[in-house]
Design a protein around this motif. Structure first.
Motif, PDB file in Angstrom:
ATOM      1  N   VAL A  13      13.279  26.281 -25.840  1.00  0.00           N
ATOM      2  CA  VAL A  13      12.232  26.374 -26.860  1.00  0.00           C
ATOM      3  C   VAL A  13      11.076  25.449 -26.515  1.00  0.00           C
ATOM      4  O   VAL A  13       9.896  25.809 -26.673  1.00  0.00           O
ATOM      5  N   TRP A  14      11.381  24.242 -26.022  1.00  0.00           N
ATOM      6  CA  TRP A  14      10.314  23.300 -25.653  1.00  0.00           C
ATOM      7  C   TRP A  14       9.413  23.881 -24.569  1.00  0.00           C
ATOM      8  O   TRP A  14       8.180  23.839 -24.678  1.00  0.00           O
ATOM      9  N   LEU A  15      10.009  24.424 -23.506  1.00  0.00           N
ATOM     10  CA  LEU A  15       9.200  24.934 -22.403  1.00  0.00           C
ATOM     11  C   LEU A  15       8.427  26.178 -22.812  1.00  0.00           C
ATOM     12  O   LEU A  15       7.279  26.375 -22.382  1.00  0.00           O
ATOM     13  N   MET A  16       9.009  27.018 -23.657  1.00  0.00           N
ATOM     14  CA  MET A  16       8.274  28.178 -24.152  1.00  0.00           C
ATOM     15  C   MET A  16       7.068  27.732 -24.967  1.00  0.00           C
ATOM     16  O   MET A  16       5.987  28.326 -24.877  1.00  0.00           O
ATOM     17  N   ALA A  17       7.231  26.667 -25.745  1.00  0.00           N
ATOM     18  CA  ALA A  17       6.114  26.118 -26.504  1.00  0.00           C
ATOM     19  C   ALA A  17       5.018  25.603 -25.571  1.00  0.00           C
ATOM     20  O   ALA A  17       3.821  25.756 -25.855  1.00  0.00           O
ATOM     21  N   GLU A  18       5.413  24.988 -24.446  1.00  0.00           N
ATOM     22  CA  GLU A  18       4.433  24.516 -23.467  1.00  0.00           C
ATOM     23  C   GLU A  18       3.611  25.678 -22.920  1.00  0.00           C
ATOM     24  O   GLU A  18       2.387  25.578 -22.780  1.00  0.00           O
ATOM     25  N   HIS A  19       4.264  26.771 -22.614  1.00  0.00           N
ATOM     26  CA  HIS A  19       3.555  27.944 -22.095  1.00  0.00           C
ATOM     27  C   HIS A  19       2.600  28.520 -23.147  1.00  0.00           C
ATOM     28  O   HIS A  19       1.456  28.874 -22.824  1.00  0.00           O
ATOM     29  N   LEU A  20       3.071  28.631 -24.367  1.00  0.00           N
ATOM     30  CA  LEU A  20       2.218  29.187 -25.416  1.00  0.00           C
ATOM     31  C   LEU A  20       1.045  28.264 -25.731  1.00  0.00           C
ATOM     32  O   LEU A  20      -0.047  28.735 -26.073  1.00  0.00           O
ATOM     33  N   HIS A  21       1.259  26.965 -25.607  1.00  0.00           N
ATOM     34  CA  HIS A  21       0.155  26.021 -25.804  1.00  0.00           C
ATOM     35  C   HIS A  21      -0.904  26.213 -24.721  1.00  0.00           C
ATOM     36  O   HIS A  21      -2.118  26.194 -25.015  1.00  0.00           O
ATOM     37  N   GLN A  22      -0.475  26.395 -23.464  1.00  0.00           N
ATOM     38  CA  GLN A  22      -1.431  26.651 -22.392  1.00  0.00           C
ATOM     39  C   GLN A  22      -2.169  27.958 -22.626  1.00  0.00           C
ATOM     40  O   GLN A  22      -3.372  28.059 -22.366  1.00  0.00           O
ATOM     41  N   LEU A  23      -1.462  28.956 -23.143  1.00  0.00           N
ATOM     42  CA  LEU A  23      -2.103  30.227 -23.468  1.00  0.00           C
ATOM     43  C   LEU A  23      -3.158  30.040 -24.545  1.00  0.00           C
ATOM     44  O   LEU A  23      -4.262  30.585 -24.467  1.00  0.00           O
ATOM     45  N   SER A  24      -2.840  29.238 -25.553  1.00  0.00           N
ATOM     46  CA  SER A  24      -3.787  28.973 -26.628  1.00  0.00           C
ATOM     47  C   SER A  24      -5.029  28.257 -26.110  1.00  0.00           C
ATOM     48  O   SER A  24      -6.154  28.592 -26.485  1.00  0.00           O
ATOM     49  N   LEU A  25      -4.838  27.285 -25.219  1.00  0.00           N
ATOM     50  CA  LEU A  25      -5.977  26.567 -24.636  1.00  0.00           C
ATOM     51  C   LEU A  25      -6.850  27.509 -23.823  1.00  0.00           C
ATOM     52  O   LEU A  25      -8.085  27.434 -23.869  1.00  0.00           O
TER      53      LEU A  25
END
Length: 683
Positions: free
Chosen positions: A665-677
């Motif tokens: 879940v943590w790493l998926m959140a990292e990817h989605l955060h990069q997508l948001s940026l």
């Protein structure tokens, strides 16, 4: 008897130690891969013992060789074994560190490297003529010495590269791996599903996100460079889960194997040189005319060392050039001709498939186990507090009496109870979809994170605000996360117990997802508190358990439990895991708690908070239509918060014993955060 054993040791100590050192290397090679998943405890113990004994055995043997005087001509061959011990100290390529802390000891390994290389050199110098054995054996010894020194140095280098500071430095020099036009098309010959091999290549292309996240580094884009977020957008959530698993497997390679060292020009040159040098040493020894004067056992051991080393080094070469790490290396090499020959003509892909086929053949399986070994087991731990507090002490000794009594004798009774009442379930597709939806809502749609990708709000707060309940249930979230988990865990069991059977059947998937999420967070709190952020409060858990046990024993003969307690108690003797067989007993205690609760109590505040939650959700104020939906949102939010706020070091530590759901879940959140940026910046 003692004299016989001592005489045997005095005569054959060196031979025994050398064979033991080689055997430990074989055990390490064969068992190192089990750490990628939750492994059998016996195998893990065997691997741990082999890792601890391997270095000490080789070091002791080198010291032993440097002290003995080879007066017996027939045993002069033992000096030839010293370089092999350096090779053993280098270890297999698939394990460098057993725990993350081992990487921090790289400086100690460097000092040991210098001392042991000098020790092995001294042994060779001391017996440089090998009792007149000739130059051929000396040349063979020098070849093995060079290979052993290099491989031992590689291991120390790999330990240094696995430090977070080294990973951060490497990110600043090489922000990301670029596969460019060499990205292979997916193989959909077996259907429309993307295969694991294709997703592994995509994991390599996005691996910089995992490395950045694990060390809290910042990636600066070069002018005109794209974030390549299209990869994430194009993937369905189930394929994204697989890609995340692959990325964490690659991080395991960096932290616990020689992958970083191997995927360099130096590493591949060593992989080519090593088997050639060992083969040359083997031939030199074979054609050495003076070997007939040595002890036959010593000769047999020497052949075993040479043959074993040749086999291990050849295997290391095949694994290195056939690994997906080689694709990244070839894609980024400055030698255009090599990249063109290997990738444009597809020669590397042919070699890769040949290596995979060889692994299938050796493993006696037709499945693609070589690639699937990078996949997560897909299970999550379960622990239910009510089930634990309903236990019958007699049944604990009745079930697995030897282990239970041994744990009690050694003072590990509490540890045994926690482990004994823990279980695991396979994560369903429904739960994966729920978590992805929650993550996407927080990190992309609603942007509930700061610029560092950290959730702004308290655990569960966003979910309660969504349903207009935050002002009512603000205090029930707890002062610390651990308290909030305990309160909502109790409330969940009480509420699920009060739902009628028709509603449970209608909302079967919803009930199941809520139950496993609640039990999983309690599992983390009890068994793996280091994976939760905030101040650990074990005393709070212990006090709540004491209160629950008292209530259970005071009320189990009450009218609510008398009609079915005998049968449930019988079931309880047969099952000691939080599965469906324990549900009647859990629901019984939950109903007792609800009916027995007198209101707020200073002695039992957590139970009072749980009772308040149940009352509020059952009254359905505001936007609530189904209280189960509220519970689901709260638990999903708590899990995402715990994964996002957990220390990165804790995530890295857990990789050596199987991936945890919170890490996924943590790493998926990292990817989605990069997508948001990327969406914000329009790149």
């Amino acid at each position: 008897m003692d004299g016989g054993a001592l005489a045997l040791w005095n005569k054959w100590a060196t031979q025994i130690l050398v064979v033991l050192s080689f055997s430990l290397q074989v055990v390490l090679l064969l068992l190192a891969g089990i750490r990628r998943r939750e492994a059998n405890p016996v195998l893990r113990l065997l691997l741990w013992l082999a890792y601890q004994l391997a270095d000490s055995t080789a070091i002791y043997t080198i010291g032993h060789l440097s002290l003995i005087s080879s007066t017996a001509v027939e045993h002069q061959l033992v000096a030839f074994w010293a370089p092999f011990l350096l090779l053993h100290l280098g270890g297999p390529d698939n394990i460098t560190a057993y725990a993350l802390e081992d990487n921090q000891l790289w400086l100690r390994h460097l000092l040991t490297l210098v001392v042991q290389v000098l020790g092995a050199a001294y042994v060779l110098y001391k017996h440089i003529a090998f009792a007149g054995s000739g130059d051929m054996l000396l040349v063979a010894a020098v070849l093995v010495f060079v290979v052993g020194s290099i491989k031992y140095g590689e291991r120390t280098w790999a330990l240094w590269c696995a430090n977070f500071s080294s990973i951060d430095s490497s990110l600043k020099k090489h922000p990301r791996d670029k596969l460019g036009p060499f990205y292979p098309e997916p193989d959909v010959s077996e259907g429309l599903e993307l295969n694991d091999e294709f997703l592994l290549y995509r994991a390599h292309s996005q691996f910089h996100v995992c490395k950045r996240g694990i060390v809290d580094s910042v990636i600066e884009l070069e002018p005109g460079e794209s974030r390549d977020d299209r990869i994430i957008v194009d993937l369905e959530h189930r394929h994204m889960w697989t890609m995340i698993e692959m990325e964490l497997s690659l991080m395991y390679d960096i932290l616990y194997t020689k992958a970083v060292v191997i995927s360099t020009w130096f590493g591949y040159c060593v992989r080519v040189f090593s088997p050639l040098a060992i083969a040359a040493a083997f031939l030199l020894f074979q054609f050495n005319g003076s070997k007939d004067g040595y002890n036959r056992i010593d000769v047999a051991i020497t052949y075993t060392l040479l043959g074993g080393a040749l086999l291990l080094e050849a295997s290391s070469l095949l694994d290195a050039v056939g690994s997906s790490w080689a694709l990244t290396f070839l894609s980024g090499t400055r030698w255009a001709w090599l990249r063109h020959e290997a990738l444009c003509y597809g020669r590397w892909y042919q070699l890769h498939r040949a290596v995979v086929s060889l692994h299938r053949f050796v493993g006696f399986t037709s499945s693609s186990s070589y690639i699937k070994s990078r996949r997560w087991s897909g299970t999550m731990g379960q622990y239910n507090m009510l089930h634990f507090c309903c236990r019958d002490e007699e049944s604990t000794s009745y079930y697995r009496p030897l282990l239970g009594r041994l744990a009690k004798l050694l003072g590990y009774q509490e540890w045994w109870r926690k482990k004994h009442y823990s279980g695991a379930v396979v994560i369903s597709a429904v739960l994966k979809k729920v978590l992805f939806r929650s993550l996407h809502g927080l990190f992309v749609q609603q942007n509930e994170v700061n610029t560092m990708g950290i959730l702004r709000k308290k655990w569960g707060q966003q979910a309660l605000e969504k349903w207009g309940l935050h002002d009512i249930l603000r205090s029930e979230l707890g002062v610390e996360l651990h308290e909030g988990i305990i309160v909502w865990h109790l409330a969940t069991d009480i509420l699920l117990a009060r739902i009628n059977e028709d509603s449970k059947r209608e909302d079967k998937d919803l009930v199941e997802v809520i139950r496993v999420l609640s039990n999983y967070m309690m599992f983390l709190l009890v068994r793996r508190p280091y994976l939760l952020p905030g101040l650990a409060q074990n005393w709070l858990y212990q006090q709540t358990c004491n209160n629950l046990e008292k209530i259970w024993h005071d009320n189990k003969s009450s009218p609510i439990s008398s009609h079915g307690f005998a049968r449930i108690n019988e079931l309880f003797h047969l099952y000691d895991s939080p599965d469906s067989s324990a549900l009647p007993q859990i629901e019984m205690l939950a109903m007792i708690l609800f009916l027995d609760e007198p209101g707020y109590s200073r002695e039992r505040p957590r139970l009072s908070y749980s009772y308040t939650i149940v009352e509020v959700l059952e009254s359905k104020p505001g936007k609530i239509v189904n209280p189960l939906v509220v519970l689901l949102d709260v638990w999903a939010n708590i899990l995402v918060y715990a994964a996002n706020r957990c220390s990165r070091e804790s995530h890295a530590k857990k990789l050596n014993s199987g991936v945890e759901l919170t890490t996924i879940v943590w790493l998926m959140a990292e990817h989605l955060h990069q997508l948001s940026l990327g969406q914000k910046q329009g790149v």
